[in-house]
Design a protein around this motif. Sequence first.
Motif, mmCIF file in Angstrom:
data_model
loop_
_atom_site.group_PDB
_atom_site.id
_atom_site.type_symbol
_atom_site.label_atom_id
_atom_site.label_comp_id
_atom_site.label_asym_id
_atom_site.label_seq_id
_atom_site.Cartn_x
_atom_site.Cartn_y
_atom_site.Cartn_z
ATOM 1 N N PRO A 1 0.825 -1.223 0.000
ATOM 2 C CA PRO A 1 0.000 0.000 0.000
ATOM 3 C C PRO A 1 0.859 1.272 0.000
ATOM 4 N N PHE A 2 1.934 1.273 0.800
ATOM 5 C CA PHE A 2 2.805 2.463 0.805
ATOM 6 C C PHE A 2 3.399 2.712 -0.573
ATOM 7 N N CYS A 3 3.801 1.650 -1.265
ATOM 8 C CA CYS A 3 4.428 1.837 -2.578
ATOM 9 C C CYS A 3 3.465 2.485 -3.577
ATOM 10 N N ILE A 4 2.155 2.259 -3.372
ATOM 11 C CA ILE A 4 1.159 2.925 -4.219
ATOM 12 C C ILE A 4 1.032 4.393 -3.793
ATOM 13 N N ALA A 5 0.974 4.618 -2.472
ATOM 14 C CA ALA A 5 0.758 5.978 -1.953
ATOM 15 C C ALA A 5 1.998 6.857 -2.167
ATOM 16 N N GLY A 6 3.162 6.388 -1.704
ATOM 17 C CA GLY A 6 4.429 7.101 -1.861
ATOM 18 C C GLY A 6 4.546 8.379 -1.055
ATOM 19 N N GLY A 7 5.732 9.013 -1.153
ATOM 20 C CA GLY A 7 6.004 10.257 -0.433
ATOM 21 C C GLY A 7 6.598 9.977 0.933
ATOM 22 N N THR A 8 6.135 10.753 1.929
ATOM 23 C CA THR A 8 6.570 10.578 3.316
ATOM 24 C C THR A 8 5.327 10.234 4.119
ATOM 25 N N VAL A 9 5.329 9.054 4.748
ATOM 26 C CA VAL A 9 4.079 8.526 5.305
ATOM 27 C C VAL A 9 4.325 7.860 6.657
ATOM 28 N N ILE A 10 3.410 8.082 7.612
ATOM 29 C CA ILE A 10 3.416 7.298 8.853
ATOM 30 C C ILE A 10 2.628 6.023 8.552
ATOM 31 N N ALA A 11 3.230 4.864 8.822
ATOM 32 C CA ALA A 11 2.559 3.585 8.558
ATOM 33 C C ALA A 11 2.435 2.830 9.882
ATOM 34 N N THR A 12 1.226 2.411 10.193
ATOM 35 C CA THR A 12 0.995 1.642 11.429
ATOM 36 C C THR A 12 0.307 0.317 11.083
ATOM 37 N N ARG B 1 0.246 -3.461 10.433
ATOM 38 C CA ARG B 1 1.334 -4.276 9.872
ATOM 39 C C ARG B 1 2.273 -3.418 9.047
ATOM 40 N N GLY B 2 1.847 -2.167 8.793
ATOM 41 C CA GLY B 2 2.565 -1.272 7.882
ATOM 42 C C GLY B 2 1.623 -0.796 6.788
ATOM 43 N N GLU B 3 0.372 -1.296 6.842
ATOM 44 C CA GLU B 3 -0.573 -1.028 5.751
ATOM 45 C C GLU B 3 -1.511 0.149 6.041
ATOM 46 N N LYS B 4 -1.532 0.617 7.305
ATOM 47 C CA LYS B 4 -2.396 1.765 7.632
ATOM 48 C C LYS B 4 -1.578 3.039 7.468
ATOM 49 N N LEU B 5 -1.992 3.893 6.548
ATOM 50 C CA LEU B 5 -1.136 5.007 6.131
ATOM 51 C C LEU B 5 -1.704 6.371 6.502
ATOM 52 N N SER B 6 -0.856 7.237 7.055
ATOM 53 C CA SER B 6 -1.220 8.650 7.241
ATOM 54 C C SER B 6 -0.134 9.492 6.592
ATOM 55 N N PRO B 7 -0.479 10.192 5.503
ATOM 56 C CA PRO B 7 0.564 10.962 4.798
ATOM 57 C C PRO B 7 1.081 12.133 5.624
ATOM 58 N N LEU B 8 2.379 12.415 5.500
ATOM 59 C CA LEU B 8 2.991 13.614 6.077
ATOM 60 C C LEU B 8 3.213 14.595 4.924
ATOM 61 N N PRO B 9 3.419 15.882 5.240
ATOM 62 C CA PRO B 9 3.694 16.834 4.152
ATOM 63 C C PRO B 9 4.957 16.433 3.386
ATOM 64 N N ASN B 10 5.012 16.796 2.097
ATOM 65 C CA ASN B 10 6.176 16.461 1.276
ATOM 66 C C ASN B 10 7.456 17.049 1.851
ATOM 67 N N LEU B 11 8.502 16.247 1.884
ATOM 68 C CA LEU B 11 9.813 16.726 2.341
ATOM 69 C C LEU B 11 10.513 17.443 1.192
#
Length: 314
Positions: free
Chosen positions: A143-154, A156-166
């Motif tokens: 899932p992260f590889c689809i979302a990309g950028g800078t992300v908090i993952a909780t 198993r690693g599949e729950k994603l909360s995006p952070l602002p672009n670095l």
Amino acid sequence: MRSYTLIAPAKINLYLEIISDRPDGYHELAMILQSVDLADEIYLQSLDTESICVKCNHPQVPTDQSNLAYRAAALMATKFPQALAEYGGVEITINKHIPVAAGLAGGSTNAAAVLMGIDLLWNLGLTKSELEELGATLGSDVPFCIAGGTVIATGRGEKLSPLPNLDTIYIVLAKYRSLEVSTAWAYKTYRQEFGNSYLRDSENLAARAAAVHSEAIVKAILNQDPGKIAAKLHNDLERVVLPAYPQVLQLRELFASFTGVLGTMMSGSGPTVFALVESEEQAEAVKLQMRAVIPDQDLELFVTRTITQGVQVA
Ligand code: C5P
């Protein structure tokens, strides 16, 4: 006959904290994942038959059902049999640049590209979150590889909360070609050696999850402060991988000793070690310094940089 080329970027872990074990055998994690511009190219071509076929330029990459990219196509075929019948199967050609079995999500990003590419080939019109949900059934990092950028993952690693672009940070990656670390081994060993320290009752677990130590690095990311980000890098899996793999420890120590390195850490379950540096020129200088100490061509070195997106159509 239709075709698409997708760019599938690697990731590094700026932060990996193991919160607890889980009854399903996985571990509850708090991670910060970052896409980098080191990427594979995935070429998808529809076939006359309903078959799936994988080709890869890298001899170590399997082309059968053990390849996650193959499994991504098989998943789409099972979920959307009518589209398979209408548009035909798919030939997947992987042009590998990301080192394999490296802790850089190379297999996961290839699978993510196949999901996104087949969605286009078969005119399915799936949303990003639908694709991420399908991806989670293939692997925790998909899932992260689809979302990309800078992300908090909780989770198993599949729950994603995006952070602002670095803003761009330059990175040097170091990996011994012949060295592989099994992710399952790393988590299992961590559980055996440090599992007793988990806070097991659910109330404490919730409290710990809410107070994860990632707070400081998240703040540094929000402040666009590479020096502080580098000072707060963390990876719990280093506790098991570094003692078992002295070569990885050595890369970590060498990076830390070089001028221009802001911080260094192992990515995922390793064995890749990365260094955050101040500029592209310094990244090239750090790479040269590492090569001067370790001329062995088994050591692969890459200069890369942070990017703000995951898999893209080329
Ligand atoms: O999800 P994925 O297949 O990429 O995970 C590979 C292995 O890593 C799992 O089989 C498991 O042993 C371990 N793992 C884990 N906890 C996670 C993610 C992965 O224990 N959150």
